[in-house]
Design an enzyme around this catalytic site. Structure first.
Site, PDB file in Angstrom:
ATOM      1  CE  LYS A   1       6.310  66.261 -14.604  1.00 34.56           C
ATOM      2  NZ  LYS A   1       7.355  66.934 -13.778  1.00 34.56           N
TER       3      LYS A   1
ATOM      4  CE1 TYR B   1      10.901  62.715 -13.713  1.00 32.27           C
ATOM      5  CE2 TYR B   1       8.996  61.604 -12.785  1.00 32.27           C
ATOM      6  CZ  TYR B   1       9.536  62.614 -13.572  1.00 32.27           C
ATOM      7  OH  TYR B   1       8.714  63.505 -14.207  1.00 32.27           O
TER       8      TYR B   1
ATOM      9  CG  PHE C   1      13.890  67.100  -6.154  1.00 32.25           C
ATOM     10  CD1 PHE C   1      13.449  66.266  -7.181  1.00 32.25           C
ATOM     11  CD2 PHE C   1      15.031  67.855  -6.364  1.00 32.25           C
ATOM     12  CE1 PHE C   1      14.131  66.179  -8.387  1.00 32.25           C
ATOM     13  CE2 PHE C   1      15.727  67.779  -7.579  1.00 32.25           C
ATOM     14  CZ  PHE C   1      15.264  66.931  -8.582  1.00 32.25           C
TER      15      PHE C   1
ATOM     16  NE  ARG D   1      13.296  70.136 -21.442  1.00 29.02           N
ATOM     17  CZ  ARG D   1      13.347  69.722 -20.166  1.00 29.02           C
ATOM     18  NH1 ARG D   1      12.952  68.498 -19.831  1.00 29.02           N
ATOM     19  NH2 ARG D   1      13.762  70.516 -19.215  1.00 29.02           N
TER      20      ARG D   1
ATOM     21  CB  THR E   1      12.565  72.836 -14.102  1.00 30.20           C
ATOM     22  OG1 THR E   1      13.341  72.247 -15.143  1.00 30.20           O
ATOM     23  CG2 THR E   1      12.140  71.782 -13.106  1.00 30.20           C
TER      24      THR E   1
ATOM     25  NE  ARG F   1       7.691  71.936 -16.642  1.00 31.12           N
ATOM     26  CZ  ARG F   1       8.834  71.280 -16.746  1.00 31.12           C
ATOM     27  NH1 ARG F   1       9.922  71.898 -17.203  1.00 31.12           N
ATOM     28  NH2 ARG F   1       8.904  70.006 -16.406  1.00 31.12           N
TER      29      ARG F   1
ATOM     30  CG  ASN G   1       7.260  70.656 -13.273  1.00 27.89           C
ATOM     31  OD1 ASN G   1       6.714  69.557 -13.356  1.00 27.89           O
ATOM     32  ND2 ASN G   1       8.569  70.815 -13.340  1.00 27.89           N
TER      33      ASN G   1
ATOM     34  CG  HIS H   1       8.827  64.115 -18.361  1.00 27.72           C
ATOM     35  ND1 HIS H   1       9.995  64.236 -17.646  1.00 27.72           N
ATOM     36  CD2 HIS H   1       9.111  63.326 -19.433  1.00 27.72           C
ATOM     37  CE1 HIS H   1      10.951  63.529 -18.269  1.00 27.72           C
ATOM     38  NE2 HIS H   1      10.433  62.965 -19.349  1.00 27.72           N
TER      39      HIS H   1
ATOM     40  CD  GLU I   1      12.500  60.400 -20.456  1.00 30.44           C
ATOM     41  OE1 GLU I   1      13.261  60.809 -19.557  1.00 30.44           O
ATOM     42  OE2 GLU I   1      11.806  61.158 -21.164  1.00 30.44           O
TER      43      GLU I   1
HETATM   44  P1  DAT Z   1      12.556  68.895 -16.056  1.00 34.37           P
HETATM   45  O1  DAT Z   1      11.218  68.251 -15.693  1.00 34.37           O
HETATM   46  O2  DAT Z   1      12.371  70.321 -16.483  1.00 34.37           O
HETATM   47  O3  DAT Z   1      13.332  68.085 -17.044  1.00 34.37           O
HETATM   48  P2  DAT Z   1      14.389  67.922 -14.019  1.00 34.37           P
HETATM   49  O4  DAT Z   1      14.673  66.779 -14.935  1.00 34.37           O
HETATM   50  O5  DAT Z   1      15.558  68.688 -13.477  1.00 34.37           O
HETATM   51  O6  DAT Z   1      13.398  68.974 -14.700  1.00 34.37           O
HETATM   52  O7  DAT Z   1      13.555  67.414 -12.758  1.00 34.37           O
HETATM   53  C1  DAT Z   1      12.563  66.420 -12.920  1.00 34.37           C
HETATM   54  C2  DAT Z   1      11.361  66.791 -12.076  1.00 34.37           C
HETATM   55  O8  DAT Z   1      11.724  66.765 -10.689  1.00 34.37           O
HETATM   56  C3  DAT Z   1      10.832  68.223 -12.281  1.00 34.37           C
HETATM   57  O9  DAT Z   1       9.979  68.317 -13.395  1.00 34.37           O
HETATM   58  C4  DAT Z   1      10.116  68.474 -10.987  1.00 34.37           C
HETATM   59  C5  DAT Z   1      11.012  67.782  -9.972  1.00 34.37           C
HETATM   60  N1  DAT Z   1      11.988  68.730  -9.394  1.00 34.37           N
HETATM   61  C6  DAT Z   1      13.112  69.198  -9.980  1.00 34.37           C
HETATM   62  N2  DAT Z   1      13.759  70.065  -9.180  1.00 34.37           N
HETATM   63  C7  DAT Z   1      13.008  70.150  -8.037  1.00 34.37           C
HETATM   64  C8  DAT Z   1      13.112  70.871  -6.826  1.00 34.37           C
HETATM   65  N3  DAT Z   1      14.148  71.685  -6.601  1.00 34.37           N
HETATM   66  N4  DAT Z   1      12.139  70.708  -5.898  1.00 34.37           N
HETATM   67  C9  DAT Z   1      11.088  69.864  -6.115  1.00 34.37           C
HETATM   68  N5  DAT Z   1      10.928  69.142  -7.238  1.00 34.37           N
HETATM   69  C10 DAT Z   1      11.867  69.286  -8.189  1.00 34.37           C
HETATM   70 MG    MG Z   2      14.231  66.235 -16.890  1.00 39.39          MG
END
Ligand code: DAT
Ligand code: MG
Length: 140
Positions: A11, A51, A59, A87, A93, A104, A114, A117, A128
């Site tokens: 990212k 997304y 968020f 993963r 996350t 991470r 973070n 992805h 994807e």
């Molecule tokens: P991951 O990337 O571990 O699969 P996710 O699919 O739940 O996590 O969320 C996608 C992305 O969205 C994550 O990498 C960062 C952002 N995100 C998730 N939860 C968040 C939060 N509480 N505040 C800000 N950004 C967030």
């Molecule tokens: Mg995800």
């Protein structure tokens, strides 16, 4: 165990800090192979589409802002159990909850920035990968 393909992104928070090589090395050291890779600067439309599953989340706006703030390296990774393995190497996350030695834990700045992805299931990996790559760009 089956050879799988998964979709990965380095990212903008990480590309801005010149961590493309460091992160790719962590993936390769874990046994994953980069079979497609390109550097893109996502448009808002591309980030919103990628997304879309998160569009109702509070968020979402912040996520799109972050993902369009600089270059992203999109990759296809191949290897045994690649989806779960990626993963695992990525870590949780929220970097504060990520295990030692994960990408991470090592590199991420916050839950929003973070660094990486990774697809979370075979169905999402397929979608994807196809969102960013033509079959002819994937060379295993
Ligand atoms: P991951 O990337 O571990 O699969 P996710 O699919 O739940 O996590 O969320 C996608 C992305 O969205 C994550 O990498 C960062 C952002 N995100 C998730 N939860 C968040 C939060 N509480 N505040 C800000 N950004 C967030
Ligand atoms: Mg995800």
């Amino acid at each position: 165990m089956a050879i799988e393909r998964t979709f990965s992104m380095i990212k903008p928070d990480a590309t801005k800090r010149n961590l493309t090589g460091a992160i790719t090395k962590m993936l390769e050291d874990a046994g994953l192979r980069v079979v497609a890779s390109k550097r893109v600067w996502m448009s808002r439309r591309e980030a919103e589409g990628f997304y879309a599953v998160h569009k109702e989340r509070p968020f979402f706006g912040e996520l799109v802002d972050t993902m369009t703030s600089g270059p992203t390296v999109v990759q296809v990774l191949e290897g045994e159990n690649a989806i779960a393995k990626n993963r695992e190497i990525m870590g949780a996350t929220n970097p504060a909850q990520a295990a030692e030695g994960t990408i991470r834990k090592t590199h991420a700045l916050s839950i929003g920035e973070n660094s990486v992805h990774g697809s979370d299931a075979p169905e999402t990996a397929k979608i994807e990968i196809a969102y960013w790559f033509a079959e002819t760009e994937i060379v295993g």
